[in-house]
Write an enzyme that holds these catalytic residues in place. Structure first.
Site, PDB file in Angstrom:
ATOM      1  N   ASP A   1       2.269  33.566 -13.135  1.00  0.00           N
ATOM      2  CA  ASP A   1       3.443  32.721 -13.414  1.00  0.00           C
ATOM      3  C   ASP A   1       4.458  33.400 -14.320  1.00  0.00           C
ATOM      4  OD1 ASP A   1       2.042  30.729 -12.013  1.00  0.00           O
ATOM      5  OD2 ASP A   1       1.051  30.082 -13.852  1.00  0.00           O
TER       6      ASP A   1
ATOM      7  N   LYS B   1       7.518  36.349 -11.333  1.00  0.00           N
ATOM      8  CA  LYS B   1       7.547  37.509 -10.433  1.00  0.00           C
ATOM      9  C   LYS B   1       8.394  37.250  -9.201  1.00  0.00           C
ATOM     10  CE  LYS B   1       3.035  37.635  -9.985  1.00  0.00           C
ATOM     11  NZ  LYS B   1       2.621  36.665 -10.985  1.00  0.00           N
TER      12      LYS B   1
ATOM     13  N   GLY C   1       2.118  31.173  -6.208  1.00  0.00           N
ATOM     14  CA  GLY C   1       3.272  30.293  -5.987  1.00  0.00           C
ATOM     15  C   GLY C   1       4.509  30.998  -6.498  1.00  0.00           C
ATOM     16  N   HIS C   2       5.197  31.713  -5.617  1.00  0.00           N
ATOM     17  CA  HIS C   2       6.377  32.469  -6.038  1.00  0.00           C
ATOM     18  C   HIS C   2       7.630  31.651  -5.759  1.00  0.00           C
ATOM     19  CE1 HIS C   2       4.133  36.561  -5.814  1.00  0.00           C
ATOM     20  NE2 HIS C   2       3.773  35.794  -6.806  1.00  0.00           N
TER      21      HIS C   2
ATOM     22  N   GLN D   1      -0.608  36.525  -9.032  1.00  0.00           N
ATOM     23  CA  GLN D   1      -1.360  36.295 -10.276  1.00  0.00           C
ATOM     24  C   GLN D   1      -0.976  37.380 -11.310  1.00  0.00           C
ATOM     25  OE1 GLN D   1      -3.708  36.181  -7.245  1.00  0.00           O
ATOM     26  NE2 GLN D   1      -2.747  34.198  -7.084  1.00  0.00           N
TER      27      GLN D   1
HETATM   28  P1  IMP Z   1      -8.282  30.643  -8.055  1.00  0.00           P
HETATM   29  O1  IMP Z   1      -7.490  31.889  -7.879  1.00  0.00           O
HETATM   30  O2  IMP Z   1      -7.706  29.439  -7.341  1.00  0.00           O
HETATM   31  O3  IMP Z   1      -9.731  30.849  -7.785  1.00  0.00           O
HETATM   32  O4  IMP Z   1      -8.198  30.243  -9.617  1.00  0.00           O
HETATM   33  C1  IMP Z   1      -8.802  31.050 -10.631  1.00  0.00           C
HETATM   34  C2  IMP Z   1      -7.945  31.053 -11.892  1.00  0.00           C
HETATM   35  O5  IMP Z   1      -6.744  31.745 -11.645  1.00  0.00           O
HETATM   36  C3  IMP Z   1      -7.527  29.658 -12.383  1.00  0.00           C
HETATM   37  O6  IMP Z   1      -7.457  29.676 -13.795  1.00  0.00           O
HETATM   38  C4  IMP Z   1      -6.138  29.484 -11.799  1.00  0.00           C
HETATM   39  O7  IMP Z   1      -5.358  28.589 -12.549  1.00  0.00           O
HETATM   40  C5  IMP Z   1      -5.620  30.912 -11.924  1.00  0.00           C
HETATM   41  N1  IMP Z   1      -4.587  31.220 -10.936  1.00  0.00           N
HETATM   42  C6  IMP Z   1      -4.750  31.491  -9.629  1.00  0.00           C
HETATM   43  N2  IMP Z   1      -3.569  31.766  -9.053  1.00  0.00           N
HETATM   44  C7  IMP Z   1      -2.651  31.691 -10.014  1.00  0.00           C
HETATM   45  C8  IMP Z   1      -1.238  31.912 -10.031  1.00  0.00           C
HETATM   46  O8  IMP Z   1      -0.600  32.260  -9.045  1.00  0.00           O
HETATM   47  N3  IMP Z   1      -0.641  31.724 -11.247  1.00  0.00           N
HETATM   48  C9  IMP Z   1      -1.328  31.396 -12.366  1.00  0.00           C
HETATM   49  N4  IMP Z   1      -2.634  31.193 -12.388  1.00  0.00           N
HETATM   50  C10 IMP Z   1      -3.300  31.346 -11.229  1.00  0.00           C
END
Ligand code: IMP
Length: 426
Positions: A13, A16, A40-41, A223
């Site tokens: 977040d 990017k 989520g871009h 991420q």
């Molecule tokens: P997962 O990727 O859904 O398995 O989530 C694992 C961890 O990564 C959690 O803490 C999510 O909130 C975090 N996470 C996954 N994708 C994002 C992203 O695009 N932005 C911020 N945090 C993310």
């Protein structure tokens, strides 16, 4: 033209989407190499907000080839919905989007297991996005997963899906969920299959050829470094290599082809989900950052935890990835604060640490050492050159870059494309 990559230097977040969109303009090929629809871009163009979860951000630029690489886990339902949404906005992706046949598929049972696992009372709760990311990567490691090539071949699909549904239903039942029906999943997968088939390619081969021809390939990270499965705050991480170390494997290109690497950091920090976050603030300043920066998840809508910019974490990210430049985003959000802060070290068990402590247990016990700097009142949204920034904002940017040891390349002062200061606009 060299390759370029953009990587989140914090916990995701970082903003990017906007940076990627700006650089995508100069690229020939835009590549996602890890993660899935957990990303989520957000990109705002001409006042219209676009949120991508799976599509590469080059999609908004005509004439760019967009690639979903082998390291991504592809949720066909989400991907097809995004393609349809863009078609509804008059953006046709025909001939501009390719999906690696070697990418693993996120199936409905992965999402069910992700949500059931997160909902259980015992065990580690990660606070995942519930998009089935971990369970899909787990199947990849177990060598039982379905790849896109399997999805688009009906015979292979039926055979592999059978074994998977049987196995996953045991897990779903053990977690107290409702088993999925094989025929239902098969029917749905077969429908996705004929829609996806024209997009499937050996994308690694294609990217290696593009690089050999000197085309500008742009690798778009999702991420961020601190969520990387190997180098982040394990187990509070995502399930892929969310830093530049994941590019070669996730795109199928030689490491030396990766080229110029840009790290993206907010002028403060956020984290969504569980896990240690040493610079976390509570109270009035945290609320100000959350409201001012609209810090609510683009994928889940969850409020993000907010804190000061974390220097040791950023230095660690820069050293790990070898960033050539920093893109500092959301500097405008700090306007109006009397003081702005930087976490410059941690106190862990009575000792001062100036370096990122790799062991998550230590990170969990780290108390931030904060240095404060004068804030500024001026709004920054109209700044287009570094010299347009008030002296206190410039001093804060300089302080960050000096301490992290990486020069700024780009400073973002608002969500729109044009609200950007570029060091070298050429
Ligand atoms: P997962 O990727 O859904 O398995 O989530 C694992 C961890 O990564 C959690 O803490 C999510 O909130 C975090 N996470 C996954 N994708 C994002 C992203 O695009 N932005 C911020 N945090 C993310």
């Amino acid at each position: 033209m060299p390759a370029t990559s953009v990587i989140g230097a914090q916990w995701g977040d970082e903003g990017k989407g906007k940076i990627i969109d700006l650089i995508a303009d100069r690229a020939d090929v835009v590549v996602r190499f890890q993660g899935g629809a957990n990303a989520g871009h957000t990109v705002i163009v001409g006042g219209k907000k676009h949120v991508f979860h799976l599509l590469p951000s080059g999609i908004l630029h005509e004439g760019k080839l967009n690639v979903i690489g082998n390291g991504v886990v592809v949720d066909p339902e989400q991907l097809l919905a995004e393609i349809d949404e863009f078609a509804g906005d008059g953006i046709d992706l025909t001939g501009r989007l390719l999906v690696s046949g070697a990418a693993h598929v996120v199936m409905p049972y992965h999402k069910a297991i992700d949500r059931l696992q997160e909902g259980r009372k015992a065990g580690v709760v990660i606070g995942t996005t519930g998009r089935g990311i971990g369970p899909a990567y787990a199947d990849k490691s177990l060598r039982s997963g379905l790849r896109v090539w399997d999805l688009v071949d009906e015979k292979r699909l039926r055979h592999k899906l059978h074994a998977n549904v049987e196995d996953k239903n045991k897990r779903i039942t053990a977690l107290g969920g409702k088993p999925v029906g094989f025929e239902d999943v098969f029917r749905q997968a077969a429908e996705w299959s004929w829609k996806l088939a024209p997009l499937v390619a050996d994308t690694g081969k294609l990217l290696r050829a593009a690089l050999a021809e000197g085309r500008h390939v742009f690798f778009e990270g999702a991420q961020g470094v601190m969520l990387d499965i190997d180098h982040g705050t394990y187990p509070f991480v995502t399930s892929s290599n969310a830093d530049s170390l994941g590019i070669a494997a996730g795109a199928g290109v030689p490491p030396r082809a990766i080229g110029r690497q840009l790290g993206v950091s907010k002028a403060y920090c956020t984290r969504v989900g569980e896990g240690p976050f040493p610079s976390e603030l509570s109270g009035e300043i945290a609320d100000r950052l959350r409201e001012g920066g609209s810090e609510f998840g683009a994928t889940t809508g969850r409020p993000r935890r907010c804190g000061w910019f974390d220097v040791p974490a950023a230095r660690y990210a820069a050293a790990l990835c070898g960033f050539d430049g920093l893109c500092i985003t959301k500097l405008d959000v700090l306007s109006g604060l009397r003081h702005v802060g930087l976490v410059t070290a941690y106190e862990v068990d009575g000792r001062i640490l100036e370096e990122w402590p790799g062991d998550t247990e230590l990170v969990q016990r780290a108390k931030p050492v904060v240095e404060t700097f004068p804030g500024w009142k001026e709004k920054l949204g109209e700044a287009r050159r570094y010299d347009d920034l008030p002296p206190a904002a410039r001093a804060f940017v300089d302080e960050i870059c000096e301490r992290v040891g990486v020069p700024w390349e780009l400073i973002s002062v608002g969500p729109a494309r044009e609200a950007t200061i570029v060091r070298d606009p050429a």
